[in-house]
Design an enzyme around this catalytic site. Structure first.
Site, PDB file in Angstrom:
ATOM      1  N   PHE A   1      -1.698  -1.155  -4.061  1.00  0.00           N
ATOM      2  CA  PHE A   1      -2.898  -0.414  -3.676  1.00  0.00           C
ATOM      3  C   PHE A   1      -2.537   1.056  -3.483  1.00  0.00           C
ATOM      4  CE2 PHE A   1      -3.737  -4.561  -1.217  1.00  0.00           C
ATOM      5  CZ  PHE A   1      -4.250  -5.181  -2.342  1.00  0.00           C
TER       6      PHE A   1
ATOM      7  N   HIS B   1       0.846  -1.189   0.000  1.00  0.00           N
ATOM      8  CA  HIS B   1       0.000   0.000   0.000  1.00  0.00           C
ATOM      9  C   HIS B   1       0.884   1.242   0.000  1.00  0.00           C
ATOM     10  CE1 HIS B   1      -2.440   3.115   2.314  1.00  0.00           C
ATOM     11  NE2 HIS B   1      -3.101   2.947   1.193  1.00  0.00           N
ATOM     12  N   SER B   2       0.590   2.182  -0.899  1.00  0.00           N
ATOM     13  CA  SER B   2       1.275   3.464  -0.943  1.00  0.00           C
ATOM     14  C   SER B   2       2.783   3.268  -1.124  1.00  0.00           C
ATOM     15  CB  SER B   2       0.950   4.245   0.337  1.00  0.00           C
ATOM     16  OG  SER B   2       1.416   5.567   0.253  1.00  0.00           O
ATOM     17  N   LEU B   3       3.598   3.805  -0.218  1.00  0.00           N
ATOM     18  CA  LEU B   3       5.049   3.677  -0.338  1.00  0.00           C
ATOM     19  C   LEU B   3       5.486   2.218  -0.275  1.00  0.00           C
ATOM     20  CD1 LEU B   3       7.804   5.151  -0.489  1.00  0.00           C
ATOM     21  CD2 LEU B   3       7.808   5.181   2.014  1.00  0.00           C
TER      22      LEU B   3
ATOM     23  N   SER C   1       4.197  -0.251  -1.761  1.00  0.00           N
ATOM     24  CA  SER C   1       4.186  -0.828  -3.111  1.00  0.00           C
ATOM     25  C   SER C   1       5.446  -0.445  -3.880  1.00  0.00           C
ATOM     26  CB  SER C   1       2.941  -0.354  -3.873  1.00  0.00           C
ATOM     27  OG  SER C   1       2.980   1.054  -4.088  1.00  0.00           O
TER      28      SER C   1
END
Length: 697
Positions: free
Chosen positions: A483, A324-326, A328
């Site tokens: 995500f 998720h976010s960073l 990923s």
């Protein structure tokens, strides 16, 4: 008929125990184990293992219960040990009206008193709790717990029945406790989930462990709703999701103390929030702390994988990863630096050579077609002649291939003219980087340097990465799910303008970029692979099998407004043309000619309205068009689509800015996201949804 037998006192039936554990935190509360876990614990106790140090796995194997110590311990992550209790009697708490279990010892006293009262039919039994509170059993339906108004005084007075009474219940079936459903024992697939910036992962400031718990719970409900046939046929069990935490390891390096020293004292809470969250992005772009982060993520995933295999020796499923976010971006950088097996490298190079050879043959065909020599394509293809070989040909070579004099001269002239262009461009400083306008020449650096042109066009996805020693994973991920991911933005900032359509992650064949339409951190990937084609991301179908009503209404209104606009433009055009015709006397004088002219103009308007859709004044907007699922977006996801957008909720469509933060943190409880993850995972095993959702591929 004899007199009816007098009914005796009610028969005593032993209470059915249920096991609970105490959840610590801001709101301390007791939570029930699932029925399966409670039965497993009760069987271990009944087997006399209570005096031994027996460990019973619960909650799908993620927690161990030490029966003798009455403790619940997390297996895969650090968490405070919680108390476990075998519960039979409960009282209603003061704070949130939740029922609280009595201690096991006092519950046994209550049960014994209850048994005597039922057997002898003697009620109004009064018991004193360990904290000197009074419990009175009035009858089987009414049992009350009295709290004393004040503690005992120096004269040793006993507690009275004064104070606010509490309701007492016997048995878990009488307190409406939330007993969770059990989880299938069979695990089909393992997914590691990496969080983004900061210690909190959602709008309620919960940890990655709690958010992944929600994600797992939603996956169990989606399996029951959409994979019922496979479950009934015992083809599938469940997917296990395990959190990967790197934030605590990063901030335990002492960097927080250094930051505290230089942080200004004003707006303290905001500065602390920035230090704890936003700065994680800058830490990752620092070579020192980037090494700490990638080491932590890789080692933690390897540790979890080995521990999982130890506890599940019969596991034969695959492993996927999600970020998720960073998180990923961290996973993407790790995956791009994995080393494939030598056999895979050989196959990859062989495929690359084959693709390069076919491209070279196509380029020669294009050149021959340009020179109007298409009839000789088969000759050059038979000789396996690519562009580089063509530019090395001499007249003798062409004669030996059976090419007549005229075509030979054309080909030789083409080769010499290209060589002269190369010499001129090399002589002129600064002109070597100009792109050629002719489609037959992919680069002007060297007529035969197809590879060089390709390298100039497609930069390595590892370009601009922070200098770090990226560790290797002990497994090959099946699919990578991102995500709310900023991967596209970071690649662009690093200087990667285009991704080679033939590129795929060395050890992972699947890649899905999932985002909410209002997520301010999310960026697309597909336009970096196919920059010349404008197309929408794949719209994720609603988990109930339809498009949200407000989206259908919006598309319907958009389509209607386009049609009205086209009709209005047509009407205005007719009105303007009639207004600009000759004056009325002229019409009267030549009425026959005017009528003929009007009919001709009307016919022209009709023909204009009947022309093909691509020549209409206004086209239907992209949102109304059908999803272009067949677009070739390269091999990053095995030839399948990469970008998937969620459908916003009706309330979110009122104000995009208001729900932007929520859009970035919505994935943990998103049924549509979870269903896509499950669908793609089980598709690798040949298992599909009970009913295909509309719009899914």
């Amino acid at each position: 008929m004899g007199d009816p037998q007098p009914s005796g006192p009610p028969r005593y039936e032993p209470v059915s125990p249920h096991w609970f554990h105490r959840r610590t935190g801001v709101r301390e509360r007791w939570e029930a184990f699932s029925a399966q876990d409670s039965e497993r614990l009760e069987r271990a106790r009944a087997a006399g293992k209570e005096n031994e140090d027996v460990v019973v796995p619960t909650s799908g194997g993620r927690y161990d219960v030490h029966l003798k110590k009455r403790q619940r311990v997390a297996v895969y992550w650090e968490e405070e040990v919680s108390e476990v209790r075998r519960c039979t009697w409960f009282y209603k708490g003061d704070k949130d009206n939740k029922y609280v279990p009595y201690s096991e010892a006092f519950s046994e006293e209550l049960e014994e008193a209850y048994m005597v009262a039922v057997t002898l039919d003697e009620w109004k039994k009064k018991l004193e709790s360990p904290s000197r509170e009074v419990i009175i059993l009035h009858n089987p339906k009414l049992m009350v717990h009295y709290q004393p108004v004040a503690a005992s005084d120096d004269w040793g007075s006993t507690p009275t029945e004064q104070g606010r009474p509490r309701t007492v219940k016997r048995g878990v079936e009488n307190i409406a406790a939330e007993i969770p459903n059990g989880e299938p024992l069979q695990i089909d697939h393992l997914v590691f989930v990496v969080h983004g910036i900061g210690p909190a992962c959602d709008i309620r400031f919960r940890s990655i462990i709690q958010c992944v718990n929600d994600f797992r719970a939603v996956s169990l409900s989606m399996l029951q709703a959409h994979f019922r046939k496979a479950q009934e046929q015992q083809q599938i069990g469940r997917v296990e999701f395990l959190p990967v935490n790197w934030h605590s390891a990063l901030h335990s390096t002492g960097v927080d103390v250094d930051l505290e020293r230089i942080t200004l004292p004003s707006i303290n809470r905001l500065r602390h929030f920035i230090n704890d969250t936003i700065l994680d992005v800058f830490f990752y772009n620092s070579s020192t702390y980037c090494q700490t982060i990638v080491d932590t993520v890789a080692s933690e995933m390897n540790r979890l994988y080995e521990l999982f295999l130890q506890r599940n020796p019969l596991f034969s499923g695959g492993v996927s990863i999600a970020g998720h976010s960073l998180g990923s971006l961290i996973l993407f950088d790790l995956l791009t630096n994995q080393k494939a097996d030598p056999e895979e490298d050989e196959h990859r190079e062989e495929g690359s050579r084959t693709a390069s050879s076919s491209r070279g043959t196509e380029e020669v065909k294009n050149i021959l077609q340009k020179l109007e020599l298409s009839e000789y394509c088969d000759v050059f293809e038979k000789e396996k002649m690519d562009r580089q070989a063509l530019f090395l040909c001499t007249e003798q070579n062409l004669r030996e291939m059976g090419i007549p004099l005229g075509p030979r001269m054309k080909i030789l002239h083409y080769i010499s003219s290209k060589a002269e262009m190369q010499d001129q461009s090399a002589a002129a400083p600064g002109n070597s980087g100009e792109r050629g306008a002719k489609p037959a020449s992919p680069s002007q650096h060297d007529p035969d340097s197809t590879a060089d042109a390709r390298n100039c066009q497609y930069r390595d996805v590892g370009l601009g990465q922070v200098s770090a020693n990226y560790p290797q994973l002990n497994y090959k991920p099946t699919i990578f799910f991102a995500f709310g991911s900023p991967i596209g933005m970071f690649l662009t900032v690093r200087g990667v303008k285009r991704i080679d359509p033939n590129y795929s992650l060395p050890t992972c064949k699947g890649f899905f970029n999932i985002f909410h339409p209002f997520d301010p951190v999310a960026y697309r990937i597909e336009p970096m692979i196919v920059p010349d084609l404008e197309f929408e991301p794949m719209l994720l179908p609603h988990h109930k099998g339809r498009k949200r009503m407000h989206l259908e209404l919006k598309e319907g209104l958009t389509r209607m407004s386009v049609d009205l606009k086209n009709n209005l433009l047509g009407s205005l055009r007719v009105a303007w043309q009639s207004f600009t015709r000759a004056p009325l006397p002229a019409v009267e004088a030549g009425s026959a000619d005017a009528e003929a002219e009007a009919e001709a103009e009307a016919g022209a308007e009709v023909s204009m309205e009947q022309q093909p859709p691509d020549t209409k004044p206004e086209e239907t907007p992209p949102a109304v068009r059908e999803e272009a699922s067949q677009i070739n977006v390269g091999m990053l996801n095995g030839g399948n689509r990469i970008d998937y957008v969620l459908q916003e909720k009706p309330i979110e469509s009122f104000n995009e800015y208001l729900f932007a933060l929520q859009g970035h943190l919505c994935y943990w409880e998103s049924e549509d996201t979870v269903l896509l993850v499950l669908k793609e995972i089980y598709q690798t095993q040949g298992i599909t949804l009970d009913q295909p959702l509309p719009g899914s591929h």
